[in-house]
Write an enzyme that holds these catalytic residues in place. Structure first.
Site, PDB file in Angstrom:
ATOM      1  CB  SER A   9      -7.443  40.828 -45.083  1.00  0.00           C
ATOM      2  OG  SER A   9      -7.393  40.233 -43.793  1.00  0.00           O
ATOM      3  CG  HIS A  34      -8.735  44.826 -43.750  1.00  0.00           C
ATOM      4  ND1 HIS A  34      -9.689  45.870 -43.735  1.00  0.00           N
ATOM      5  CD2 HIS A  34      -9.138  43.739 -43.285  1.00  0.00           C
ATOM      6  CE1 HIS A  34     -10.658  45.334 -42.750  1.00  0.00           C
ATOM      7  NE2 HIS A  34     -10.422  43.970 -42.392  1.00  0.00           N
ATOM      8  CG  ASP A  36      -8.828  41.535 -40.302  1.00  0.00           C
ATOM      9  OD1 ASP A  36     -10.153  42.180 -40.503  1.00  0.00           O
ATOM     10  OD2 ASP A  36      -8.512  40.742 -41.447  1.00  0.00           O
ATOM     11  CG  MET A  38     -10.034  38.832 -35.262  1.00  0.00           C
ATOM     12  SD  MET A  38     -10.107  37.135 -35.958  1.00  0.00           S
ATOM     13  CE  MET A  38     -10.355  37.722 -37.797  1.00  0.00           C
ATOM     14  CG  HIS A  68     -12.231  44.833 -39.168  1.00  0.00           C
ATOM     15  ND1 HIS A  68     -12.543  43.821 -40.001  1.00  0.00           N
ATOM     16  CD2 HIS A  68     -13.060  44.910 -38.440  1.00  0.00           C
ATOM     17  CE1 HIS A  68     -13.496  43.252 -39.658  1.00  0.00           C
ATOM     18  NE2 HIS A  68     -14.214  44.095 -38.659  1.00  0.00           N
ATOM     19  CG  MET A  70     -13.587  42.050 -35.915  1.00  0.00           C
ATOM     20  SD  MET A  70     -12.939  40.840 -36.969  1.00  0.00           S
ATOM     21  CE  MET A  70     -11.325  41.472 -37.667  1.00  0.00           C
ATOM     22  CG  MET A 139     -18.299  42.528 -40.667  1.00  0.00           C
ATOM     23  SD  MET A 139     -16.482  42.463 -41.481  1.00  0.00           S
ATOM     24  CE  MET A 139     -16.240  40.621 -41.392  1.00  0.00           C
ATOM     25  CG  ASP A 177     -13.504  42.330 -44.102  1.00  0.00           C
ATOM     26  OD1 ASP A 177     -13.110  41.350 -44.723  1.00  0.00           O
ATOM     27  OD2 ASP A 177     -13.263  42.900 -42.991  1.00  0.00           O
ATOM     28  N   GLY A 178     -15.040  40.236 -46.496  1.00  0.00           N
ATOM     29  CA  GLY A 178     -15.327  38.755 -46.331  1.00  0.00           C
ATOM     30  C   GLY A 178     -15.821  38.015 -47.673  1.00  0.00           C
TER      31      GLY A 178
END
Ligand SMILES: O=C(CO)[C@@H](O)[C@H](O)COP(=O)(O)O
Ligand SMILES: [Fe+2]
Length: 223
Positions: A9, A34, A36, A38, A68, A70, A139, A177-178
């Site tokens: 990520s 990956h 992200d 947001m 991804h 969000m 997640m 993920d996480g």
């Protein structure tokens, strides 16, 4: 593609040197990137958008980019990321007014489509769209930030998702993920995951190859 996919990520990368960071992590053995996204609305943080995805393609990145989302609403961003060179686009079902339509938009744009489940989001959103997803992303932290601890109940949820995927007969990847690191990756794989997002565990170290090699060694003990 490898049976197990390692997806660093870039949330934890050095954004001032993003192209170089992506080159380095791919060189170190990562399979995909990956990415992200947001929006400070669906999640309380603000990151990067389609322009950065496009810039990575222009920089010469040819590996799959796993976007991804969000964000809320979802659909506007889908077209922008298809145009920007995304390979996989996943979104949170509760952030879309029309889940089936959003999935179709992604596939019609030539990308792989997926749904993302927060720790407390039930898997039942999958029931009527199993034929329209290429990726299920669980997640294992609440979305919004890197560097959080893996939530252990994700292991049971992974087993549940694995059973649903296997029973469906469709070719669907199960991503987690996480809080993933070389310490817990084998246990996560044993619970059914085949695609592993890791941000701080990789970019938090200076030698990316050493971490990715350690992850692969752990995974080799699983299958
Ligand atoms: O989507 C997210 C966070 O919302 C992730 O992709 C994180 O970036 C993972 O970071 P680590 O937990 O691996 O540090
Ligand atoms: Fe993510």
């Amino acid at each position: 593609m490898n049976d197990f996919i390692i997806a660093p990520s870039i949330l934890s990368a050095d954004f001032a040197r993003l192209g170089e960071e992506v080159d380095n992590v791919l060189e170190a053995g990562a399979d995909i990137i990956h990415f992200d996204v947001m929006d400070n609305h669906y999640v309380p943080n603000l990151t990067i958008g389609p322009m950065v995805c496009k810039a990575l393609r222009k920089h010469g990145v040819t590996a799959d980019i796993d976007v991804h989302l969000m964000v809320k609403p979802v659909d506007r961003m889908i077209g922008d990321f298809i145009e920007a060179g995304a390979s996989i686009i996943t979104f949170h079902p509760e952030a879309s007014e029309h889940i089936d339509r959003s999935l179709q938009m992604i596939r019609e744009g030539g990308c792989k489509a997926g749904l993302v489940f927060n720790p407390a989001t039930p898997l039942h959103y999958l029931k009527h769209v199993m034929d329209k997803v290429d990726m299920v992303l669980l997640m294992s932290v609440n979305p919004g930030f890197g560097g959080q601890s893996f939530i252990p109940s994700t292991l049971d949820k992974l087993r549940e998702a694995r059973a649903l995927i296997d029973a469906s007969g469709y070719d669907i990847r199960l991503e987690v993920d996480g809080g993933v690191s070389e310490k817990n990756i084998a246990e996560i794989a044993r619970a059914g995951a085949d695609t592993f997002v890791a941000g701080s565990a990789i970019f938090g170290k200076t030698d990316y190859k050493m971490v990715i090699d350690a992850m692969r060694k752990e995974l080799a003990s699983v299958r």
